[in-house]
Design an enzyme around this catalytic site. Structure first.
Site, short mmCIF file in Angstrom:
data_model
loop_
_atom_site.label_atom_id
_atom_site.label_comp_id
_atom_site.label_asym_id
_atom_site.label_seq_id
_atom_site.Cartn_x
_atom_site.Cartn_y
_atom_site.Cartn_z
N SER A 1 0.67 -1.27 -0.10
CA SER A 1 -0.16 0.15 0.01
C SER A 1 0.86 1.40 0.01
O SER A 1 1.85 1.38 -0.93
CB SER A 1 -0.97 -0.05 1.24
OG SER A 1 -1.71 0.86 1.18
N HIS B 1 -8.18 -4.91 -0.11
CA HIS B 1 -6.83 -4.46 -0.02
C HIS B 1 -6.26 -5.10 1.20
O HIS B 1 -5.08 -5.24 1.30
CB HIS B 1 -7.12 -2.85 0.20
CG HIS B 1 -5.89 -2.01 0.24
ND1 HIS B 1 -4.84 -2.15 -0.60
CD2 HIS B 1 -5.38 -1.21 1.08
CE1 HIS B 1 -3.94 -1.41 -0.44
NE2 HIS B 1 -4.17 -0.88 0.82
N ASP C 1 -8.94 -6.06 -4.55
CA ASP C 1 -8.62 -4.87 -3.96
C ASP C 1 -9.06 -3.81 -5.07
O ASP C 1 -8.47 -3.43 -5.96
CB ASP C 1 -7.11 -4.64 -3.83
CG ASP C 1 -6.41 -3.44 -3.13
OD1 ASP C 1 -7.37 -2.54 -3.08
OD2 ASP C 1 -5.40 -3.72 -2.90
#
Lengths: 194, 399
Positions: free
Chosen positions: B167, B367, B334
């Protein structure tokens, strides 16, 4: 197709130091061989998780992609050679992928099971779809959704204005140059585009 | 082809898998001013970090792990006498794990502006002696990477075997390859993106407005008032949490389940559905420990990250500087950092003829998947790090 002789027969067509894209690269063995023995660089494309893992394990660059979605990640003429070894027969849109192969590579090498190999013909004459070492699946569960012959590919290549540099058959690890459409289980075409 | 020792499942059989090791936070003070992207600088700051494993004599086996929004230098292991204090990536990093600390020297560092030990808005400004609060300077991904580089200098690490992050941490890993190309051999970028989309910035902005409009925020100087803008933080976390999960996982976990009984109570303000209860719980928990100014700072760092900006938006040109070899991983469900965003990075690297591998993991968890234990995902990371380990000079001690 994964046998060593066949792999070497294909690898011999790839120039030393070439940048290679291997579409449907499997566990990456061919690319690993090309890197090690012929100083090639490049990438494999695979959809299968286990094969992607095997490529990473071998130290082969691999991009996980569904070939049916095209090759938008790759630029025009980005590679010296694009390989499609036993991949074509699994693709819904085999012609589009052939054009994409020609677009991203200065040359392409395509290998696929030749349906016109005599044992296959014999089987169909007997009224049954062939189940052989090369085409080991029953008609109802085969992943080979496109079956074509050596001659069929010649026609498709010509239609797409590809210049065939070399074409031959492979059988038991040996090149077949006499009557390959009847005498070889595998068809191999090396071509370039205009 | 598959060796037993590389099978992800075999980690289960390894000693130390269930019991993690003891980690100890460390702190380094930096007196010299660090110039910041947004102008000005920050001096007299402290970085909290942890290290696991042993740095080889030639310094070649260092791996830097960069953290995302709600994480810290406590990447792996547990704290002495604190059961269940596992680091945030403990399932991936440790002895015998995919990033094997028996072979690698792993460094976790808390970024500037965070609230877990490194200098942040809750600390005192060295000039005024006042708590920074809203006056803490805006820090960017690039600033963080510069600070991390200074930490590595002090630790005697000149070149990283790998930089790894998910991320926002993946953005730092990518930025490392552009800011210090000769100090990174491999970059592992998980569930990340070359910049945020408008939708992503929009989510961040809603979260920030929730915090800033909380009457307890006091323009960011709430410390003086002895209050915490918990309402804002709760809502910010609730929004964030929604975007970290997939629709499918949320439906599977909560569906339309009611919290009490089988019949609705027909109330507009009570908790009716389990998902409401879950989000409120997550929000409450978060508001107890997270700093409001940190939330603003870190979401801003996310918003600003855009290495292609200086190159007319051309990511291929931007990544031309990178010489590292890359592994990118994304997750199909995601939608906050979708696979398409990872593919943009892959394409830019392919255009530059860089070594890159890309795995797109078909995981249902959205995610959040990058923090979870998935055999395919961890298998790819493990294999990649085994390749990196093969390149290292032989370790001093026999295995």
């Amino acid at each position: 197709m994964s046998d060593r002789h066949t792999m070497h027969a294909i690898a011999r067509r790839v120039p030393h130091g070439a940048r290679v894209l291997d579409l449907g690269c499997g566990d990456g063995s061919l690319l690993a061989h090309l890197q090690r023995e012929r100083g090639c660089t490049g990438y494999g494309v695979e959809i299968d998780d286990a094969n992607v893992l095997a490529c990473v394990r071998q130290g082969v660059n691999v991009v996980q992609l569904n070939l049916e979605e095209g090759l938008a990640l790759f630029g025009d003429n980005a590679f010296d050679v694009v390989l499609q070894i036993d991949t074509l027969q699994h693709l819904r849109n085999a012609e589009v992928m052939l054009r994409e192969t020609a677009r991203v590579g200065r040359s392409g090498i395509v290998a696929f099971p030749n349906f016109a190999h005599w044992p296959n013909r014999l089987s169909v004459l007997r009224g049954r779809m062939p189940v052989t070492r090369r085409l080991p699946y029953q008609w109802y569960d085969t992943p080979n959704i496109r079956v074509g012959t050596f001659k069929d590919f010649e026609v498709l290549a010509t239609k797409n204005r590809l210049r065939i540099l070399d074409a031959f058959g492979l059988q038991d690890g040996r090149e077949v140059r006499r009557l390959p459409n009847a005498l070889a289980g595998t068809a191999v075409f090396h071509f370039e585009h205009d | 082809m598959a060796k037993a020792s590389t099978d992800p499942a075999s980690f289960l059989a390894m000693p130390g898998f269930f019991m993690s090791f003891i980690a100890t936070p460390q702190f380094l003070h930096f007196a010299d001013p660090l110039p910041l992207t947004g102008g000005g600088s920050i001096r007299d700051y402290t970085l909290a970090y942890e290290t696991y494993g042993t740095l080889d004599a030639d310094g070649s086996n260092a791996v830097l792990v960069c953290h995302a929004l709600n994480a810290s230098h406590h990447v792996a292991g547990v704290y002495e006498g604190q059961p269940r204090s596992e680091g945030w990536w403990d399932n991936l990093i440790g002895p015998g794990k995919p990033v094997d600390t028996n072979r690698f020297f792993v460094i976790g560092v808390n970024n500037l502006g965070s609230c877990f030990g490194s200098t942040g808005p809750m600390h005192k400004h060295p000039d005024t002696g006042e708590i920074y609060g809203a006056d803490f300077p805006v820090v960017t991904v690039e600033d963080w990477v510069n600070a991390q580089a200074r930490l590595l200098d002090r630790l005697g690490v000149r070149q990283l075997a790998a930089v790894l992050g998910g991320s926002l941490g993946g953005m730092q890993a990518l930025s490392w390859t552009l800011q210090y190309p000769d100090r990174v051999r491999h970059a592992v970028v998980v569930a990340s993106a070359p910049n945020l989309t408008a939708e992503n910035i929009a989510f961040n902005e809603v979260a920030r407005r929730a915090i800033v409009t909380d009457p307890d925020f006091h323009g960011g100087h709430f410390y003086r008032h002895g209050v915490v803008p918990k309402r804002g933080l709760r809502i910010a976390r609730m929004i964030g949490h929604i975007t970290y999960l997939s629709d499918d996982v949320m439906n599977e976990k909560f569906g339309r389940q009611l919290r009490e009984g089988l019949a609705p109570r027909y109330s507009t303000q009570d908790i009716e559905f389990q998902i409401e209860s879950y989000l409120r719980y997550q929000g409450d928990k978060f508001s107890d420990y997270f700093d409001a100014n940190t939330y603003l700072l870190i979401t801003r760092a996310l918003d600003y990250f855009d290495p292609a900006l200086a190159h007319g938006g051309n990511l291929t040109l931007a990544l031309a500087r990178a010489t590292a070899r890359f592994l990118l991983v994304s997750f199909t469900t995601d939608w906050r950092f979708s696979p398409g965003r990872s593919r943009e990075i892959v394409k830019a690297l392919l255009d530059n003829r860089r070594d890159v591998s890309y795995a797109e993991i078909d995981a249902p968890h959205g995610h959040d998947a990058f923090l979870l234990d998935d055999a395919r995902y961890h298998g790819v990371i493990a294999s990649y790090f085994q390749r990196i380990a093969h390149e290292l000079p032989a370790p001093e001690t026999a295995p």
